[in-house]
Motif scaffolding. Structure first.
Motif, mmCIF file in Angstrom:
data_model
loop_
_atom_site.group_PDB
_atom_site.id
_atom_site.type_symbol
_atom_site.label_atom_id
_atom_site.label_comp_id
_atom_site.label_asym_id
_atom_site.label_seq_id
_atom_site.Cartn_x
_atom_site.Cartn_y
_atom_site.Cartn_z
ATOM 1 N N SER A 1 59.700 75.829 66.695
ATOM 2 C CA SER A 1 60.228 75.550 65.357
ATOM 3 C C SER A 1 60.339 76.845 64.555
ATOM 4 O O SER A 1 61.282 77.027 63.777
ATOM 5 N N MET B 1 57.420 63.892 64.164
ATOM 6 C CA MET B 1 57.565 65.339 64.000
ATOM 7 C C MET B 1 59.028 65.725 63.829
ATOM 8 O O MET B 1 59.647 66.291 64.724
ATOM 9 N N PRO B 2 59.578 65.421 62.659
ATOM 10 C CA PRO B 2 61.024 65.631 62.483
ATOM 11 C C PRO B 2 61.475 67.085 62.608
ATOM 12 O O PRO B 2 62.598 67.332 63.040
ATOM 13 N N VAL B 3 60.611 68.030 62.256
ATOM 14 C CA VAL B 3 61.034 69.434 62.338
ATOM 15 C C VAL B 3 61.084 69.881 63.796
ATOM 16 O O VAL B 3 62.046 70.526 64.235
ATOM 17 N N ALA B 4 60.089 69.485 64.573
ATOM 18 C CA ALA B 4 60.127 69.792 66.004
ATOM 19 C C ALA B 4 61.319 69.110 66.663
ATOM 20 O O ALA B 4 61.978 69.690 67.535
ATOM 21 N N ALA B 5 61.617 67.888 66.239
ATOM 22 C CA ALA B 5 62.741 67.157 66.833
ATOM 23 C C ALA B 5 64.063 67.867 66.536
ATOM 24 O O ALA B 5 64.916 68.006 67.416
ATOM 25 N N ALA B 6 64.237 68.328 65.301
ATOM 26 C CA ALA B 6 65.465 69.059 64.951
ATOM 27 C C ALA B 6 65.536 70.367 65.744
ATOM 28 O O ALA B 6 66.611 70.772 66.208
ATOM 29 N N SER B 7 64.399 71.024 65.924
ATOM 30 C CA SER B 7 64.380 72.271 66.681
ATOM 31 C C SER B 7 64.750 72.023 68.138
ATOM 32 O O SER B 7 65.505 72.786 68.744
#
Lengths: 289, 289, 289, 289
Positions: D179, D254-260
């Motif tokens: 991330s 974990m939306p930020v990890a998912a976007a990454s």
């Protein structure tokens, strides 16, 4: 009943024609005057300026391209403000943000006039067919007065309370729509890369619980790489942005809309802003070469 | 034509009854045998085990709860494998992942039997009404044979090629659906926090280009905080995960589905996994107290 | 060299004290005048108003709470504008958006004055220690003049070109920081729910390639549920929003920043806006009960 | 103390050399035997096979390329299992998922051997410098025995409990790292498109609270479009996926990890999988042409 009509673009032309067909008398005006010719042949009268139209009619309807035009038609020389006053009503059906709507409202109210915002859901075809959905907000007495005209232009109208609410409903609807076209695009690309038939996927979707007119209408042209702008992508992205900003104000976390907005931004950066909003499909594909 | 039918749960009961009504003869079996009583009263015969059903019928249809049950019905003692062979066909209409489907297919093929996977789109009501959408893949001759039964259980069936494709189409459809219910939930919460009527939003949506049976059906119960599980949220989340895994295999970037998946995970962690998938609305609301 | 100094809050007090210690003469002013007492004891002179300070000093530095205060100190009665003019320089070290900065710049330039924006990276401790990072932009001659003061207040200053660039660099840095605190929070929660020791994770992180002062400083207090606001979460969220808006203007798709922003919004909606920005950890935890 | 060492690739060579330098006796083996030549010149003895090495040494360390190799070295003919038994210890320092680790553990335990997994944080340079971070888990008596060797190869080792935990910590760290490189890339692109100097941004970042060795090391080469693989992007993406799967198991959103992760997938689909993981910068740029 004589009605003023300002703005005879893609939407306004169909709307005005429907009014004429149903017996309303129209005084029309358009910045490029030649665009008035068709409706004049069909019985409308030409107004010389927005001020002139408002002077001649108790009710004036406007259907303008964007907030900038909506403001200039009201505030500029020979504009609406010069003639508005007690016993005059102004109905702005353009799609504008709520702050534009509020500043027009305020200026008109100060002159004693009455104001209704009435943005619509629906594009060219529903405008021609008289099947728009009308999201009206502001002065309820104006709503009652103009209802016969709404019934001709739309299949349904709503009265939604204070000025600004019309714009807000439209943002919410367009935000949902923007996430849906992204979900649809991701599904089409996933199908394709997984060796499935996109055409069959369209058929399957159309039979089930998530069938929508949008998928049915846009799907086939998306697969043919055709993106004639019924609703330009850059306007869809702007609406996503404004909806997210509204969510920011009222502290609503909307991760799916946010992800969709970034996809539209990518599409814009790829030069697709002037195509139909369904061209976000090209961006999704692009990220999956 | 006599058909075996394994599994008389929420879906299977309606499907079996439709077959009986339209003149098919059925040999039925269910793990909890008492669930067979209703259809036996309506004319079905009881099979003692999956093996017994397959022995007595040329074609056996299964509609089972999940991959684990689908596997055990085939591989366990008194299971399908014990009687399957040349001239026997097995049609699995359960929703399973493609690897489960492939291992069942392989085992049946090794015994000389023929296999068709045929997961459906649609839940309890369409099963009762005979309006399922059937996504068949595998042996095309079995598809032709069983088509009369499909025509009774579904409004439309598709033959989609090799085993695994049925499961893949279903994943793509469910992925789109999962993002849509998130978009819808975000819109409903945004409306509410912005002082707009959610009820009116439902009406506006239902009139426009993004009207869908799902919004119409789920919307009113979502607003009443009712989430009886037509399709449990934990299964929807599993399908999102599997669709993302499929996207991973074929290198498709799907940021909107990924954001939606994380919202479903949040809902699961809130203990909403056994409610209807539309309960993700509660998670969206929760993030916006 | 006599310098005016407006604003003796958390940051300004330490900065002013450092200037005094290193031999600069200061004329100080603060809205709440009592806050000037300490520095006056240490040798500073009291100015009666921003206008008074500017009249008495060739260079005036401001360190104010937010854009609204920054504007009022310049434009209000007895404000900077009343005394600014040729041979006078104004250095605004407050954190403001670029449009605020530009409107102050314009007003001062019209009076013949010179302007430098110089927002800083660093909070209370670096202000006291004289180890701020100074992001200056605007009139380069002012930068040269004020450099001796910058060298006392910061460990490094940058001259970054036209007015607005200081604000833009700060937004970019804060955007990266905001995504990092989210990544860190997700990792801490994942460790915990997976049965790993968060304390050990902090140690592992601190030894490797992604060790940062921020993780070292914030980590232990986050685990103790302590969120004293060094940098309030609502300001971090505002900076994420502004950075995303900048990305919107220049068509940069930033899905990770967008997801982070939504997490901060969720934290805000949970009432965590006045805590330190690391309190987004509570929102991540909340989504994973 | 004589130690077996299996695998002399990029990492293993430096690690083995450090052991020799500090007086350990080594019996080495590598699939391509010629890779052993250097260490044999420096004093190591050649083992004929993994089985041979284990037979000759009480403790055998492995540093292998991936799970597939880690498994084959243990389970294949002439593999570790043929000689392992009571009084023999096996320390696997390869980066593998926890299920690979567990199956190796189980097989060795059944033969009466003892097992420690000990994946490392750090790449080529720390391996050469003896500054790895070692994440050990499994049999604690093996940990004590092998500690002198860990002290030579790493700057710090941790004992983390049951087998699988080493792999889990590594996933959490790599998820945060993934991330962070996305956040960094978005910041660099935003700076560039906003007319700011990326070089200056690197300097500003390096002075502040979010300075990290990674930004300092990767930043300059990213700007030069150099992506020599210290840690290949496809492995980083795999670790993001596994971390998200772990989050799925324990219900952490974990939306930020998912976007990454989706950004890494886009990078992979652009053919960047074999470059360094910092090449996700090219994908971010690509989405912002």
């Amino acid at each position: 009943m004589e009605i003023g009509f300002l703005g005879l673009g893609i939407m306004g032309l169909g709307m005005g024609r429907n009014l004429l067909k149903h017996g309303f008398k129209l005084v029309v005006w358009n910045r490029t005057l030649s665009k008035c010719d068709e409706l004049i042949k069909e019985g409308a009268t030409l107004g010389k300026s927005p001020a002139d139209v408002v002077k001649r009619c108790k009710i004036t309807i406007a259907m303008l391209a964007d907030p900038a035009v909506a403001l200039s038609v009201v505030f500029d020389k020979d504009g609406v403000l010069e003639s508005i006053g007690p016993d005059k009503s102004y109905v702005d059906m353009s799609t504008v943000d709520s702050s534009t709507s509020c500043s027009i409202h305020k200026a008109i109210a100060e002159k004693g006039g009455r104001f209704l915002e009435a943005p619509v859901s629906g594009s060219k075809k529903p405008a021609e067919d008289g099947t728009l959905i009308i999201l009206a907000a502001g002065d309820e007495s104006v709503y009652s007065e103009v209802l016969p005209a709404f019934e001709v232009m739309g299949k349904k109208s709503f009265y939604l309370g204070e000025v600004g609410n019309g714009a807000r409903y439209k943002l919410v609807v367009n935000m949902i729509m923007g996430s849906m076209i992204n979900a649809f695009s991701e599904g089409l690309v996933l199908a394709d890369k997984s060796g499935l038939s996109q055409q069959t996927l369209l058929e399957v979707l159309d039979l089930g619980a998530i069938a929508t007119p949008m998928f049915k209408m846009k799907g086939p042209s998306m697969l043919k790489d055709k993106f004639d702008p019924a609703f330009p992508l850059k306007h869809q992205q702007k609406d996503m942005r404004l909806a997210l900003a509204l969510g920011d104000e009222v502290s609503v976390s909307m991760p799916v809309a946010a992800a969709s907005n970034e996809a539209f931004k990518m599409a814009k950066s790829m030069g697709l802003g002037d195509l139909d909003f369904s061209a976000v499909y090209k961006a999704v594909n692009h990220g999956s070469a």
